[in-house]
Design an enzyme around this catalytic site. Structure first.
Site, PDB file in Angstrom:
ATOM      1  N   LYS A 192      -8.259  13.996   4.963  1.00 21.95           N
ATOM      2  CA  LYS A 192      -7.441  12.770   4.944  1.00 21.95           C
ATOM      3  C   LYS A 192      -6.407  12.941   6.031  1.00 21.95           C
ATOM      4  CE  LYS A 192      -6.529  13.813   0.525  1.00 21.95           C
ATOM      5  NZ  LYS A 192      -6.520  12.831  -0.531  1.00 21.95           N
ATOM      6  N   ARG A 193      -5.653  11.874   6.346  1.00 17.05           N
ATOM      7  CA  ARG A 193      -4.597  12.023   7.334  1.00 17.05           C
ATOM      8  C   ARG A 193      -3.669  13.167   6.940  1.00 17.05           C
ATOM      9  NH1 ARG A 193      -4.307   8.198  11.641  1.00 17.05           N
ATOM     10  NH2 ARG A 193      -2.323   9.204  12.070  1.00 17.05           N
TER      11      ARG A 193
ATOM     12  N   LYS B 298     -14.656   8.446  -3.774  1.00 19.73           N
ATOM     13  CA  LYS B 298     -15.886   8.760  -3.034  1.00 19.73           C
ATOM     14  C   LYS B 298     -16.415  10.130  -3.412  1.00 19.73           C
ATOM     15  CE  LYS B 298     -13.996   5.938   0.640  1.00 19.73           C
ATOM     16  NZ  LYS B 298     -13.187   5.919   1.867  1.00 19.73           N
TER      17      LYS B 298
ATOM     18  N   LYS C 152       1.004  14.272   1.403  1.00 25.34           N
ATOM     19  CA  LYS C 152      -0.339  14.593   0.911  1.00 25.34           C
ATOM     20  C   LYS C 152      -0.513  16.101   0.698  1.00 25.34           C
ATOM     21  CE  LYS C 152      -2.430  10.626   3.348  1.00 25.34           C
ATOM     22  NZ  LYS C 152      -3.074   9.776   2.325  1.00 25.34           N
TER      23      LYS C 152
ATOM     24  N   THR D   4      -8.460   6.691  -2.013  1.00 21.02           N
ATOM     25  CA  THR D   4      -9.787   6.122  -2.237  1.00 21.02           C
ATOM     26  C   THR D   4     -10.854   7.187  -2.017  1.00 21.02           C
ATOM     27  OG1 THR D   4      -9.553   5.255   0.016  1.00 21.02           O
ATOM     28  CG2 THR D   4      -9.358   3.679  -1.781  1.00 21.02           C
TER      29      THR D   4
ATOM     30  N   HIS E 203       0.802  -1.237   0.000  1.00 21.72           N
ATOM     31  CA  HIS E 203       0.000   0.000   0.000  1.00 21.72           C
ATOM     32  C   HIS E 203       0.828   1.277   0.000  1.00 21.72           C
ATOM     33  CE1 HIS E 203      -3.961  -1.857   0.821  1.00 21.72           C
ATOM     34  NE2 HIS E 203      -3.229  -2.776   1.436  1.00 21.72           N
TER      35      HIS E 203
HETATM   36  C1  7GP Z   1      -2.791   3.754   1.997  1.00 22.90           C
HETATM   37  C2  7GP Z   1      -2.240   4.572   0.856  1.00 22.90           C
HETATM   38  O1  7GP Z   1      -1.516   5.675   1.370  1.00 22.90           O
HETATM   39  C3  7GP Z   1      -3.402   5.045  -0.011  1.00 22.90           C
HETATM   40  O2  7GP Z   1      -2.904   5.725  -1.138  1.00 22.90           O
HETATM   41  C4  7GP Z   1      -4.226   3.856  -0.456  1.00 22.90           C
HETATM   42  O3  7GP Z   1      -5.384   4.296  -1.122  1.00 22.90           O
HETATM   43  C5  7GP Z   1      -4.663   3.037   0.752  1.00 22.90           C
HETATM   44  O4  7GP Z   1      -3.520   2.639   1.497  1.00 22.90           O
HETATM   45  C6  7GP Z   1      -5.428   1.797   0.369  1.00 22.90           C
HETATM   46  O5  7GP Z   1      -4.706   1.031  -0.538  1.00 22.90           O
HETATM   47  N1  7GP Z   1      -1.710   3.289   2.844  1.00 22.90           N
HETATM   48  C7  7GP Z   1      -1.853   3.330   4.166  1.00 22.90           C
HETATM   49  O6  7GP Z   1      -2.865   3.718   4.709  1.00 22.90           O
HETATM   50  C8  7GP Z   1      -0.709   2.869   4.929  1.00 22.90           C
HETATM   51  O7  7GP Z   1      -0.601   3.064   6.109  1.00 22.90           O
HETATM   52  C9  7GP Z   1       1.389   1.832   4.961  1.00 22.90           C
HETATM   53  O8  7GP Z   1       0.247   2.237   4.246  1.00 22.90           O
HETATM   54  C10 7GP Z   1       1.289   0.443   5.446  1.00 22.90           C
END
Ligand code: 7GP
Length: 841
Positions: free
Chosen positions: A567-568, A682, A573, A678, A374
């Site tokens: 978002k976070r 939405k 970002k 994502t 991810h």
């Molecule tokens: C997130 C990604 O930052 C985001 O772009 C993506 O849409 C989402 O996963 C689902 O695939 N990643 C995380 O939240 C994260 O913590 C590190 O990744 C393990």
């Protein structure tokens, strides 16, 4: 088998098995019964929380019946199951979802009205289940919804944190974290005190040869912690399938509770042991896209992997199959590298416990697992210190070394003499101390590895996992672009839009097959339809404006353009780019005469999101946004032309209010850093347009809905590296317009210029890693274009409708079907008969 009711008594059993309410009267009977008996309240003592509890219990009863039947059906069908292992499930609220999925929301609405309650108020009583940080956790929740809706035999496995993601409060512009204790009343979970697993930590490994000359490995002593299963029903939409999400909770094992201590008066230390065990599942780590290598986190990971694997193996063994059939019955998906120890644990079970040969076991393991990556951010890639693993999981470390040895031997045979390659791909990094590279272990232990959007999947193949593509060939690495569930993110969050769409398409079938939305396109010229469309957006904006007034005291004009970034908070970002853009806009407004100002398009810029408690830079960004808001919102020269809002405690249920109210949302990460995103999906699905970089799923969204319907800006991912290089070696200068923004901040206009210095310094002095200055001009120009476009409301609505019509691809149903076909090799279960029974009741 021993516990089933004898054949000749089952008739009586069936006769009395509950069938659940379907009418309003039956619903009222159920809710009053629950309030008066289960909750021991009365009509003289029933507030909204009690009404919520009663409603939840009534719907829960219905879910349980379908849930039991689903589990029976899946056991009976005896086909392959998918197990989704995720440390995070960001479920949000369950009641509204349950009502819509069961299809009895209207019944509940009327029933509650009879009893003196408004359904919205009742729904709002529920505490979010917030067992996740952001995208990764919410994706897992959307996947559960899709797997149930598509009738896949699927289980989620996670941890039952006592504290979910912290609640955010803003005090004097600063983020303050409040613990999220959410389990006071949770009707959606079932403690299975009979489903437990003892999990071992620490200790040592004893290797010896037994009487028959066989090598025996046994992991001895150490400490035992018990995992207790808590099950959460996951209902599908318009189907009798209710799948199971199993969350593990830790407690001291009963064997461990030291009664001698207890009796000899050392009561406190006995209790301390108890508490130490419970600590394992106590709290969700609040980092998003960041790993910090803490021992307790590793304990969480192993605790959860060991309990889940034991449970999966136990279920498989009941079928009395040969081990070689394990991968035909079981697919396990690793949601990022957090569950990678499951690979090692299965190998340990097969070799040490079940006595399989190493290679036979390893074939089974690699056929069973697959891994989703991810992120490419280096700070998020997990590496665990070897000494830490050695101490906590001595046997697992040995197995990791053995896996590495045989992997490196294969590599060496394929690429003789390439010693550098061996060093690069080794599962062990020769650092001080040595570390285990979890992503590499996940790749080696899986048969498929996937990224979450096209660009991201290409990037992992050409950067972080490049060597592995050479070793395994390209077919092991695939793309599955993320998706979202239209049930929650359209039907539930935006019921009026869903209803309008259904009125044009003739049914709600699009919620099950989102590609049907393309039938909306012919209506872009339908005046009446467009008017209704715009009215719904406006009503959603009014609702958000009310929320803003209530929570911040700032009154915003719902006719203004609502510009949202939720978002976070993370430097990649680029919320800082957004707030610098806001200051730039403020400077522009201030420079105009009052006559000229009248021509401007009013805007409300809305931010929301949590910063990890230890992420100082992210917290500084929140502080700046709030300070900028204070100044701008109170400047009489500005009035309605610009308002800046920071919404406290962004979470799933707030997203359901915010997203449908957006005109423009911001997805502006530095190209190549956001794996997918994502929320971009939405927002568009709810009739909002987006401003974005060519990053993650923005690219595919653009391809689907058309370039003319997206506001793209900024540098391309292939140019990022060179630009970064230039920041240090070229004659680099900050964008002049951005410099003016910095000057205003430095003048102390927003207070605290000292603390904002680091934010500016990151760009002017430390290489501007995220390309804020490089993209600034293109960003503000694109914002100007948005203002112009928004002035023509008719054209704007056309863009929105066209975009929604073309969003069918981004349903998580499509995504789950892709996983099922290309990775899991698993079929949905036939529920046609059950469905007919259901339709008749
Ligand atoms: C997130 C990604 O930052 C985001 O772009 C993506 O849409 C989402 O996963 C689902 O695939 N990643 C995380 O939240 C994260 O913590 C590190 O990744 C393990």
């Amino acid at each position: 088998v021993e516990s089933s009711i004898p054949e000749h008594m089952r008739e009586a059993w069936r006769k009395y098995s509950p069938s659940g309410f379907t009418t309003k009267d039956q619903f009222e009977t159920e809710i009053v019964r629950h309030i008066e008996t289960t909750l021991a309240r009365s009509l003289f003592n029933c507030d909204e929380l009690a009404a919520y509890s009663g409603t939840a219990l009534a719907f829960r009863d219905r879910l349980i019946m379908d849930w039991n039947k689903t589990q029976q059906r899946q056991t009976f069908a005896d086909q392959k199951r998918i197990y989704y292992l995720s440390l995070e499930f960001l479920m949000g609220r369950a009641l509204d979802n349950a009502m819509l999925n069961v299809g009895l929301k209207n019944v509940a609405k009327e029933g509650l009205a009879d009893l003196g309650f408004r359904i919205e108020d009742v729904i709002n009583q529920e505490h979010d289940a917030a067992l996740g940080n952001g995208g990764l956790g919410r994706l897992a929740a959307c996947f559960l919804d899709s797997m149930a809706s598509l009738n896949y035999p699927a289980w989620g496995y996670g941890l039952r944190y006592r504290y979910g993601i912290f609640k955010q409060e803003i005090e004097n512009g600063y983020q303050v974290e409040i613990p999220d204790y959410w389990l006071d009343f949770n009707p959606w979970e079932f403690a299975r005190h009979d489903v437990t697993v003892d999990v071992q930590f620490y200790g040592w490994v004893n290797k010896y040869t037994d009487d028959e000359g066989k090598q025996i490995v046994s992991w001895q002593d150490g400490e035992i912690v018990t995992a207790v299963a808590y099950d959460v029903p996951v209902p599908g939409y318009g189907t009798p399938t209710v799948n199971n999400l199993r969350l593990w909770s830790s407690k001291a094992s009963s064997g461990e509770f030291d009664f001698s201590k207890f009796n000899s008066g050392e009561y406190e230390s006995a209790v301390a042991d108890q508490q130490r065990a419970e600590t394992i599942s106590a709290v969700l780590y609040p980092n998003d896209n960041l790993e910090r290598g803490k021992e307790l986190r590793l304990k969480q990971q192993y605790f959860w992997c060991a309990a889940s694997l034991f449970d999966i193996v136990r279920r498989f063994k009941k079928t009395n199959r040969k081990w070689s059939e394990f991968p035909d019955q079981v697919a396990i998906q690793l949601n990022d590298t957090h569950p990678t120890l499951a690979v090692v644990e299965l190998q340990r079970i097969l070799v040490d416990k079940e006595g399989l040969e190493w290679q036979t076991a390893w074939d089974i393991v690699t056929k069973t697992f697959s891994y989703t990556n991810h992120t490419v951010l280096p700070e998020a890639l997990e590496k665990w210190s070897v000494p830490l693993i050695q101490n906590l999981l001595p046997r697992h470390l040995q197995i990791i070394y053995e896996i590495n040895l045989s992997f490196l031997q294969t590599v060496e045979r394929r690429f003789p003499k390439d010693r550098e390659l061996l060093g690069r791909v080794s599962l062990i990094e020769e650092s001080q101390p040595k570390t285990v590279r979890m992503a590499y272990l996940a790749i080696v232990g899986s048969h498929k590895v996937n990224g979450v959007a096209e660009l991201h999947s290409d990037l992992i193949k050409t950067t972080i996992f490049k060597d592995f593509v050479r070793i395994y060939g390209p077919d092991k690495f695939i793309n599955v672009t993320n998706g979202i569930t239209p049930r929650r993110w359209l039907h539930q969050a935006n019921p009026r839009l869903s209803e309008l769409i259904a009125s044009k398409l003739g049914s709600y079938e699009f919620l099950k097959d989102l590609t049907l939305l393309n039938k909306l396109e012919p209506f872009v010229d339908d005046k009446e339809f467009k008017k209704e469309w715009a009215e719904i957006k406006y009503a959603n904006k009014v609702r958000l404006a009310q929320h803003i007034l209530k929570t911040t005291g700032v009154s915003v004009n719902p006719k203004a353009l609502f510009d949202v970034q939720v978002k976070r908070i993370h430097e990649y970002k680029r919320q800082q780019l957004n707030v610098f853009g806001v200051i730039h806009r403020y400077l522009a407004i201030k420079s105009l005469s009052s006559e000229e100002r009248k021509k401007l398009a009013p805007r409300v810029t809305i931010f929301g999101g949590k910063a990890a408690p230890g992420y100082w830079m992210a917290k500084t960004i929140i502080h700046l946004i709030n300070k900028v808001g204070e100044v701008i919102n109170n400047d009489p020269d500005v009035g309605d032309l610009l308002k800046v809002i920071f919404l406290e405690d962004y979470n799933v249920s707030k997203a359901e209010i915010i997203i449908p109210a957006s005109d423009i949302s911001e997805h502006i990460s530095t190209a190549g850093t956001e794996a997918s995103g994502t929320s971009n999906m939405k927002f568009v699905l709810n009739g909002g347009l987006i401003i974005g970089t060519l990053d993650g799923a923005n690219i595919e969204i653009t391809r689907e809905i058309g370039e003319q319907n997206v506001f793209l800006f900024g540098n391309l991912s292939e140019d990022v590296e060179d630009l970064r290089h230039n920041h240090f070696y070229g004659d680099y200068q900050v964008d002049p317009e951005l410099q003016k923004v910095f000057d205003l901040i430095k003048s102390g206009k927003f207070g605290d210029e000292g603390s904002f210095g680091a934010l500016i310094g990151a760009i002017t002095e430390h290489g501007d890693y995220y390309l804020v200055s490089d993209d600034f001009n293109s960003y503000t120009k694109t914002q100007d274009l948005i203002d112009e476009t928004f002035k023509n409301q008719d054209e704007w609505v056309t863009k929105c409708i066209t975009s929604v019509a073309r969003m069918g691809f981004f349903t998580s149903d499509r995504c789950i079907n892709e996983y099922a076909d290309t990775i899991w090799n698993i079929e949905p279960l036939d529920v046609a008969e059950e469905k007919q029974v259901r339709a008749r009741t």
